[in-house]
Design a protein around this motif. Structure first.
Motif, PDB file in Angstrom:
ATOM      1  N   TYR A 142       0.854  -1.190   0.000  1.00  0.00           N
ATOM      2  CA  TYR A 142       0.000   0.000   0.000  1.00  0.00           C
ATOM      3  C   TYR A 142       0.887   1.236   0.000  1.00  0.00           C
ATOM      4  N   GLU A 143       0.663   2.134  -0.949  1.00  0.00           N
ATOM      5  CA  GLU A 143       1.511   3.312  -1.134  1.00  0.00           C
ATOM      6  C   GLU A 143       0.694   4.587  -0.974  1.00  0.00           C
ATOM      7  N   ALA A 144       1.141   5.480  -0.099  1.00  0.00           N
ATOM      8  CA  ALA A 144       0.479   6.774   0.049  1.00  0.00           C
ATOM      9  C   ALA A 144       0.968   7.714  -1.047  1.00  0.00           C
ATOM     10  N   LEU A 173       7.053   2.148   0.167  1.00  0.00           N
ATOM     11  CA  LEU A 173       7.564   3.497   0.422  1.00  0.00           C
ATOM     12  C   LEU A 173       8.152   4.045  -0.868  1.00  0.00           C
ATOM     13  N   ASP A 174       7.760   5.264  -1.193  1.00  0.00           N
ATOM     14  CA  ASP A 174       8.246   5.923  -2.403  1.00  0.00           C
ATOM     15  C   ASP A 174       8.878   7.238  -1.955  1.00  0.00           C
ATOM     16  N   SER A 175      10.182   7.377  -2.184  1.00  0.00           N
ATOM     17  CA  SER A 175      10.891   8.555  -1.654  1.00  0.00           C
ATOM     18  C   SER A 175      10.288   9.855  -2.151  1.00  0.00           C
ATOM     19  N   PHE A 176       9.773   9.852  -3.380  1.00  0.00           N
ATOM     20  CA  PHE A 176       9.218  11.117  -3.872  1.00  0.00           C
ATOM     21  C   PHE A 176       8.037  11.559  -3.031  1.00  0.00           C
ATOM     22  N   HIS A 177       7.082  10.657  -2.801  1.00  0.00           N
ATOM     23  CA  HIS A 177       5.866  11.051  -2.075  1.00  0.00           C
ATOM     24  C   HIS A 177       6.192  11.526  -0.661  1.00  0.00           C
ATOM     25  N   ILE A 178       7.236  10.943  -0.099  1.00  0.00           N
ATOM     26  CA  ILE A 178       7.590  11.268   1.287  1.00  0.00           C
ATOM     27  C   ILE A 178       8.382  12.570   1.353  1.00  0.00           C
ATOM     28  N   LEU A 199      10.284  -0.714  -1.974  1.00  0.00           N
ATOM     29  CA  LEU A 199      10.903   0.610  -1.878  1.00  0.00           C
ATOM     30  C   LEU A 199      11.104   1.180  -3.280  1.00  0.00           C
ATOM     31  N   GLN A 200      10.492   2.324  -3.522  1.00  0.00           N
ATOM     32  CA  GLN A 200      10.675   3.005  -4.798  1.00  0.00           C
ATOM     33  C   GLN A 200      11.502   4.260  -4.567  1.00  0.00           C
ATOM     34  N   LEU A 201      12.534   4.442  -5.390  1.00  0.00           N
ATOM     35  CA  LEU A 201      13.433   5.580  -5.220  1.00  0.00           C
ATOM     36  C   LEU A 201      13.305   6.539  -6.389  1.00  0.00           C
ATOM     37  N   HIS A 218       8.746  15.652 -13.377  1.00  0.00           N
ATOM     38  CA  HIS A 218      10.075  16.154 -13.011  1.00  0.00           C
ATOM     39  C   HIS A 218      10.891  15.235 -12.119  1.00  0.00           C
ATOM     40  N   ARG A 219      10.433  14.023 -11.897  1.00  0.00           N
ATOM     41  CA  ARG A 219      11.273  13.141 -11.075  1.00  0.00           C
ATOM     42  C   ARG A 219      12.614  12.913 -11.764  1.00  0.00           C
ATOM     43  N   LEU A 220      13.615  12.600 -10.970  1.00  0.00           N
ATOM     44  CA  LEU A 220      14.956  12.324 -11.490  1.00  0.00           C
ATOM     45  C   LEU A 220      15.505  11.071 -10.815  1.00  0.00           C
ATOM     46  N   LEU A 247      13.932   1.854  -8.874  1.00  0.00           N
ATOM     47  CA  LEU A 247      13.784   3.230  -9.349  1.00  0.00           C
ATOM     48  C   LEU A 247      12.415   3.414  -9.982  1.00  0.00           C
ATOM     49  N   GLU A 248      11.738   4.481  -9.559  1.00  0.00           N
ATOM     50  CA  GLU A 248      10.454   4.796 -10.206  1.00  0.00           C
ATOM     51  C   GLU A 248      10.458   6.283 -10.521  1.00  0.00           C
ATOM     52  N   VAL A 249      10.797   6.584 -11.756  1.00  0.00           N
ATOM     53  CA  VAL A 249      11.017   7.976 -12.154  1.00  0.00           C
ATOM     54  C   VAL A 249      10.131   8.323 -13.337  1.00  0.00           C
TER      55      VAL A 249
HETATM   56 MG   LIG Z   1       5.487   5.172  -6.436  1.00  0.00          MG
END
Ligand SMILES: [Mg+2]
Ligand SMILES: O=C(O)c1ccc(O)c(O)c1
Length: 618
Positions: A142-144, A173-178, A199-201, A218-220, A247-249
C-alpha cells in the motif's frame, strides 16, 4: 554487470515507466544495464502483444524478475457495491500477476470521489484484499500518493496497514511522495522491516508547484535532484527492509530518451547511491589536480592564430597525429587538425589524476563507456571514457617518467609573441600572463543535462554546484558547474530548442584561462592581435549603476571590453574572444579574493555580443 561488489540483499530494479518505448524495448534496456528486476507498469503490459506468460518467459530469458505489478488504483474506503466491483477487478489482476510471476501488487492510496474518510473502513477493506491476494500466494503493498485524497503521508498509510494487521499487507515506500511533502523520513526506522514490502526511489529538483505535476513530469534518478536519498534509503535499510532498491522515475525527458543509455544512467545513479550508503564498494575516486589538457578538433584555420594572439606558444607536435600542443603557464590546448567538421569543437578534456588507472577503473565500474585508444608503440597509454555528450574524458599524470607529453616532439623557434622559446614540451611559457585553465564549459544537449551532472559527480568525484538559470537573448539557459581538485566543468543547456530562428547560436563551448592580472593580459593580447570580443557601452553604464567599481577601473574595463562581477567572496574580471570556427571561444578569468562564480550575470551580454559579431561576419 557483475563486476560490482554486492553485499547480499542489494537487488536493483527499475520501473518500466522510467524508460521510453515498448515493453520489449524497456526490458531489453533494463537487462542490458544490469538490473535484476522490474516493476511492470500496467499500461506497458496492456499495449504489449505478449501475454503475461510470454512477458514472464521473456524476462526469464533476459535474467529479469518481475518484482512488482502496478498500479492498482482507487481501491479502499468505498461503499459496498464499489468494493464488490473493486475486488472483482483485483481478482482479474491477480490472475495476470500469477502468469507474470509477480508476487507483489502496488495499491495506491485512493483519489476516488467514491471514497470516504474512514481509516477503519480502509483498513478493513485492505484486509479483505490482502486475504484474496494471499489465496493466490500474492501480497499487497500500500503506497500513500502525495496527493492521495485522504491518505497522503507514509505515517498515515502505516497506521492503516497496522490496523488491517494482515501478513499479506505491507507498505510501499516511495521517496518522492515522502520527501516532496517534507515529511521526516526518520520515523521509517520504527516500522518493522517485514512490513516494508517495497521501496521506490526517485529524486527531484526543488520546485514550488502542484505535487502531482511535479511527480509526473520532473522526477529524477537519485543524485540528480535535491532530495537526500542517502539519508532516506539509510532509514529504510535500518528498519530492516530487504527487498530491491527500485527506481520509479516519471520524467518527460527520460520518457523520450533512448532507453539503453537511460537505463545505464539509472544504474549509475543506484551504484553511486549504494556507494554513499556503504552497501557497494567502488574504487575511491583518486584526487584530481586540475586540467591536464583540453583538445579542440577543427578543420578550419581560426583556432591556432587565436591561441597565438592569447600568448600561447606552439611547443609540441604529436609524433604520429596532426595534433599541435599549445601552452601558456599550466594551460595546454591540443589542436587536432584532423577535425572533420569545419567548425571547431572541444572533443576531449583531460584531468590530472593521482592514479589514472584507478580513475579509469572507477569510471568503468560506473558504466562509463571506455574509449578504445589507438596509439603507436612507445606512445603513452592514456585511458579515456566518453561523457554523456560524447566528449572524451582522459585521466593522466603529467610529469617525468610516464608523461603523455613525451608523445609530442618539441617545436623550436620563435613563439608567436616574438619571444624566443626553447621549445621543450611541458615547460612553462609565459606569453600574456595566463597561468592555467580556470574552467571548461561544455554546452549540453538539454536531454543529457541531469545525466551529465551525475556522470561527472559519480565518475570523477566532482561536486555539483546548485543549478542556476539566466535569461539569454535566445532563450533561458540552465547552468550547473561540477568542481573539485582544481577541475571545473561548467554544464550549460538551453531549456528548449524550438524552430530554426537564430541558427548561428549553435551550442558554443569554451575554455576559460586563469590570469592574475586581467587588465595586463588584455593589453598584451590586444598587442598580439587576439580576436577579443567588444562589449557595448550600455553594459558599463549599468555596471556603474549596479556595482560602482572605482572610476579608474571602470574606464579600463570599458576600454578593454572586460566584464566585472562580484559575489560574497570577491570580484571577477573576465573577457572573451570572438567565436572561432563556428562553435568555440576562449575566456580569460581573474578571480580576486576567492570569487567563486562564473559571471553568469554577464553571460547574456556576452551572448548578444557573439551574435552581433557573427552577423557582422556574414
Ligand atoms: Mg510510487
Ligand atoms: O502518478 C501516479 O499515479 C503514480 C502511480 C504509481 C506510483 O507508484 C506512483 O508513485 C505514482
Amino acid at each position: 554487470m557483475s563486476s560490482t561488489d554486492e553485499r547480499a540483499g542489494t537487488r536493483r530494479a527499475i520501473a518500466t515507466v522510467c524508460l521510453s518505448g515498448t515493453l520489449e524495448d524497456k526490458l531489453t534496456a533494463a537487462a542490458a544495464a544490469g538490473f535484476a528486476g522490474v516493476e511492470i507498469f500496467e499500461n506497458d503490459l496492456l499495449a504489449s502483444p505478449w501475454s503475461p506468460k510470454q512477458v514472464r518467459e521473456h524476462c526469464v530469458d533476459l535474467g529479469l524478475t518481475v518484482d512488482l505489478y502496478q498500479p492498482f488504483r482507487d481501491f479502499e474506503a468505498v461503499p459496498p457495491a464499489v468494493l464488490a466491483a473493486n475486488l472483482r477487478r483485483a481478482e482479474h489482476k491477480f490472475a495476470v500477476m500469477e502468469q507474470l510471476g509477480a508476487d507483489t501488487m502496488l495499491v495506491c492510496s485512493t483519489v476516488s470521489p467514491d471514497a470516504v474518510d474512514d481509516d477503519d473502513l480502509a483498513a478493513e477493506q485492505l484486509h479483505t484484499l490482502a486475504d484474496r491476494a494471499a489465496a493466490h500466494g500474492l501480497r499487497i503493498a500500500y503506497e500513500a500518493l502525495a496527493w492521495g485524497r485522504f491518505v497522503n503521508t507514509y505515517e498515515h498509510s502505516w497506521r492503516i496497514v497496522r490496523r488491517a494487521a494482515h501478513p499479506a499487507l505491507g507498505l510501499c515506500l516511495d521517496s518522492f511522495h515522502i520527501l516532496s511533502r517534507g515529511s521526516d523520513p526518520a520515523a521509517i526506522r520504527t516500522i518493522p522491516g517485514e512490513k516494508l514490502f517495497f521501496l521506490q526511489l526517485a529524486d527531484a529538483p526543488r520546485l514550488e508547484m502542484d505535487v502531482l505535476q511535479w511527480s509526473r513530469h520532473h522526477r529524477l534518478f537519485p543524485g540528480q535532484g535535491a532530495f537526500d536519498l542517502t539519508a532516506f534509503t539509510g532509514h529504510v535499510l535500518a528498519a530492516g527492509y530487504s527487498g530491491p532498491l527500485s527506481l520509479e522515475v516519471f520524467n518527460d525527458v527520460f520518457r523520450q530518451a533512448d532507453p539503453g543509455p537511460a537505463a545505464v544512467d539509472a544504474m549509475r545513479s543506484l551504484l553511486a547511491l549504494e556507494e554513499s550508503l556503504g552497501t557497494t564498494e567502488l574504487p575511491v575516486a583518486p584526487a584530481l589536480r586540475g586540467h591536464a589538457f583540453t583538445e579542440i578538433a577543427t578543420a578550419g584555420p581560426e583556432v591556432s592564430p587565436a591561441l597565438a594572439g592569447l600568448g600561447f606558444t606552439h611547443v609540441g607536435q604529436h609524433r604520429t597525429k596532426p595534433v599541435a600542443l599549445w601552452q601558456q603557464g599550466a594551460a595546454r590546448i591540443l589542436v587536432n587538425s584532423a577535425g572533420v567538421e569545419e567548425s571547431a569543437s572541444v572533443v576531449a578534456l583531460a584531468v590530472e589524476s593521482a592514479d589514472p588507472v584507478a580513475s579509469a577503473d572507477r569510471a568503468q565500474r560506473l558504466l562509463a563507456p571506455v574509449l578504445p585508444r589507438t596509439h603507436s608503440a612507445g606512445e603513452a597509454d592514456l585511458s579515456a571514457v566518453a561523457a554523456p555528450d560524447g566528449t572524451s574524458v582522459f585521466f593522466c599524470r603529467t610529469g617525468p617518467g610516464d608523461s603523455w607529453l613525451d608523445d609530442f616532439a618539441p617545436v623550436s623557434g620563435k613563439a608567436a609573441s616574438g619571444k624566443a622559446v626553447s621549445g621543450k614540451p611541458g615547460q612553462v611559457v609565459d606569453g600574456a600572463g595566463l597561468t592555467g585553465v580556470d574552467h571548461v564549459s561544455l554546452t549540453q544537449p538539454f536531454d543529457h543535462f541531469d545525466e551529465a551532472a551525475l556522470f561527472y559527480r559519480a565518475v570523477l568525484g566532482l561536486e555539483p554546484e546548485p543549478v542556476t538559470e539566466f535569461a539569454a537573448p535566445f532563450g533561458l539557459v540552465r547552468s550547473r558547474t561540477v568542481t573539485g581538485g582544481e577541475v571545473r566543468i561548467a554544464l550549460d543547456s538551453a531549456l528548449l530548442r524550438r524552430g530554426d530562428w537564430a541558427p548561428g547560436v549553435r551550442e558554443p563551448q569554451h575554455i576559460a584561462f586563469a590570469t592574475d592580472d586581467a587588465l595586463a593580459s588584455a593589453r598584451a593580447m590586444r598587442a598580439l592581435g587576439a580576436p577579443l570580443l567588444p562589449i557595448p557601452g550600455n553594459y558599463y553604464d549599468d555596471l556603474d549603476a549596479r556595482l560602482a567599481p572605482p572610476p579608474d577601473l571602470l574606464d579600463a574595463l570599458r576600454a578593454h571590453s572586460i566584464l566585472y562581477d562580484r559575489d560574497e567572496h570577491g570580484t571577477l574580471l573576465h573577457f572573451f574572444t570572438e567565436i572561432l570556427g563556428g562553435r568555440v571561444f576562449f575566456e580569460v578569468v581573474q578571480r580576486i579574493d576567492g570569487y567563486a562564480g562564473y559571471g553568469a550575470a554577464n553571460a547574456p551580454v556576452r551572448m548578444a555580443a557573439h551574435r552581433r559579431h557573427r552577423l557582422a561576419g556574414r
